[in-house]
Write an enzyme that holds these catalytic residues in place. Structure first.
Site, PDB file in Angstrom:
ATOM      1  N   ASP A   1      -2.187  10.590  -8.999  1.00  0.00           N
ATOM      2  CA  ASP A   1      -1.410  10.986  -7.825  1.00  0.00           C
ATOM      3  C   ASP A   1      -0.412  12.075  -8.201  1.00  0.00           C
ATOM      4  O   ASP A   1      -0.236  12.403  -9.375  1.00  0.00           O
ATOM      5  CB  ASP A   1      -0.693   9.784  -7.209  1.00  0.00           C
ATOM      6  CG  ASP A   1       0.183   9.016  -8.204  1.00  0.00           C
ATOM      7  OD1 ASP A   1       0.346   9.478  -9.344  1.00  0.00           O
ATOM      8  OD2 ASP A   1       0.700   7.943  -7.840  1.00  0.00           O
TER       9      ASP A   1
ATOM     10  N   ASN B   1       7.185  -1.989  -3.850  1.00  0.00           N
ATOM     11  CA  ASN B   1       6.684  -2.460  -2.556  1.00  0.00           C
ATOM     12  C   ASN B   1       5.212  -2.866  -2.629  1.00  0.00           C
ATOM     13  O   ASN B   1       4.574  -3.081  -1.602  1.00  0.00           O
ATOM     14  CB  ASN B   1       6.885  -1.391  -1.476  1.00  0.00           C
ATOM     15  CG  ASN B   1       6.115  -0.107  -1.766  1.00  0.00           C
ATOM     16  OD1 ASN B   1       5.482   0.027  -2.818  1.00  0.00           O
ATOM     17  ND2 ASN B   1       6.169   0.836  -0.845  1.00  0.00           N
TER      18      ASN B   1
ATOM     19  N   HIS C   1       2.793  -0.994  -3.887  1.00  0.00           N
ATOM     20  CA  HIS C   1       1.831   0.106  -3.782  1.00  0.00           C
ATOM     21  C   HIS C   1       1.104   0.317  -5.103  1.00  0.00           C
ATOM     22  O   HIS C   1       1.571  -0.063  -6.176  1.00  0.00           O
ATOM     23  CB  HIS C   1       2.501   1.392  -3.285  1.00  0.00           C
ATOM     24  CG  HIS C   1       3.359   2.106  -4.291  1.00  0.00           C
ATOM     25  ND1 HIS C   1       4.351   2.976  -3.922  1.00  0.00           N
ATOM     26  CD2 HIS C   1       3.394   2.114  -5.653  1.00  0.00           C
ATOM     27  CE1 HIS C   1       4.936   3.488  -4.992  1.00  0.00           C
ATOM     28  NE2 HIS C   1       4.368   2.973  -6.056  1.00  0.00           N
TER      29      HIS C   1
ATOM     30  N   GLU D   1       0.296   3.247   0.003  1.00  0.00           N
ATOM     31  CA  GLU D   1       1.423   2.477   0.473  1.00  0.00           C
ATOM     32  C   GLU D   1       0.971   1.268   1.304  1.00  0.00           C
ATOM     33  O   GLU D   1      -0.198   1.183   1.710  1.00  0.00           O
ATOM     34  CB  GLU D   1       2.332   3.371   1.317  1.00  0.00           C
ATOM     35  CG  GLU D   1       2.841   4.620   0.601  1.00  0.00           C
ATOM     36  CD  GLU D   1       3.951   4.341  -0.390  1.00  0.00           C
ATOM     37  OE1 GLU D   1       4.065   3.199  -0.881  1.00  0.00           O
ATOM     38  OE2 GLU D   1       4.726   5.276  -0.686  1.00  0.00           O
TER      39      GLU D   1
END
Length: 251
Positions: free
Chosen positions: A67, A136, A138, A143
């Site tokens: 990414d 979170n 991810h 996400e």
């Protein structure tokens, strides 16, 4: 799925590196997908030491980036490519033709996605993906709520990702979008090494291992993979129960 827990981050990093080298040795020209960030840095340090001591030959390896922040590339300190260049590509003396990495500064981000998928396809898929888990839940920049079958894509970043991402930069940046391999692409990897360390990740580890798999917690989707090994240090595992370690709530 296999869960391995080690006393310290250094122990975890050494054992994860051993596993990676073992898996990569099973292929003539293996393709590695390495995550950036603090968590896998120890693993890359071990690989670099092994290479520099001439204990391992990694000249046949190829690499595809996981990414990148939209608007940044390897020329920007704090970018994903900058981190991987510093911790992996330069220490292993990886030549440019063996690397495909998203350029977040590109004027054609859609082509960056197509090129990444083509690079992977031409090499018969990712052999090993080294991944971490966000606060979170991810994976890469996939996400909460992401498509379970997503390919390389441009995404809108979650507020938690935008906040936590500031730690990589010396001054505040407006982080709004990312470019990432999708969950569908990652789930097609032959092997996945998932590394989580630190007490601050214990809550998300408990959710990942103790609750049903859902795209609201992308990390939990990886536990359906036929060859995934989860490496934890004791701090990251501190919130787990025996049921979490031995039960199966991920269907």
């Amino acid at each position: 799925m296999e869960i391995r827990i080690y006393p310290t981050y250094d122990d975890l990093s050494a054992k994860a590196a051993e596993q990676l080298l073992l898996l990569m040795a099973g292929y003539d020209k293996p393709l590695l997908c390495p995550a950036s960030g603090d968590t896998p840095a120890g693993l890359y340090k071990v690989l670099s030491e092994r290479y520099q001591e001439r204990k391992e030959d990694m000249s046949a390896w190829s690499f595809v980036g996981l990414d990148e922040w939209v608007g940044l590339n390897g020329s920007d300190e704090g970018s994903c490519r900058y981190f991987i260049d510093k911790t992996l590509f330069r220490p292993l003396q990886v030549t440019s033709e063996r690397i495909c990495f998203f350029d977040g500064r590109s004027a054609n981000l859609s082509k960056e996605c197509v090129d990444a998928e083509q690079f992977i396809s031409e090499r018969n898929g990712i052999d090993v993906a080294v991944l971490g888990v966000g606060m979170n839940g991810h994976i890469a920049m996939n996400e909460p709520g992401c498509p379970v079958d997503g390919r390389a894509q441009i995404v809108t970043l979650h507020p938690v990702t935008k906040l936590v991402g500031q730690k990589y930069f010396t001054q505040h940046l407006e982080l709004e979008e990312g470019i990432t391999l999708g969950m569908g692409t990652l789930m097609e990897s032959k092997h996945i090494i998932l590394i989580v360390s630190g007490k601050h990740k214990s809550r998300i580890v408990r959710k990942m291992l103790g609750e049903p798999a859902t795209n609201e917690l992308p990390a939990s989707l990886l536990l359906r993979h036929p060859s995934v090994t989860v490496f934890l240090d004791e701090d990251a595992a501190s919130g787990l129960s025996n049921q979490d370690l031995h039960g199966d709530n991920r269907n």
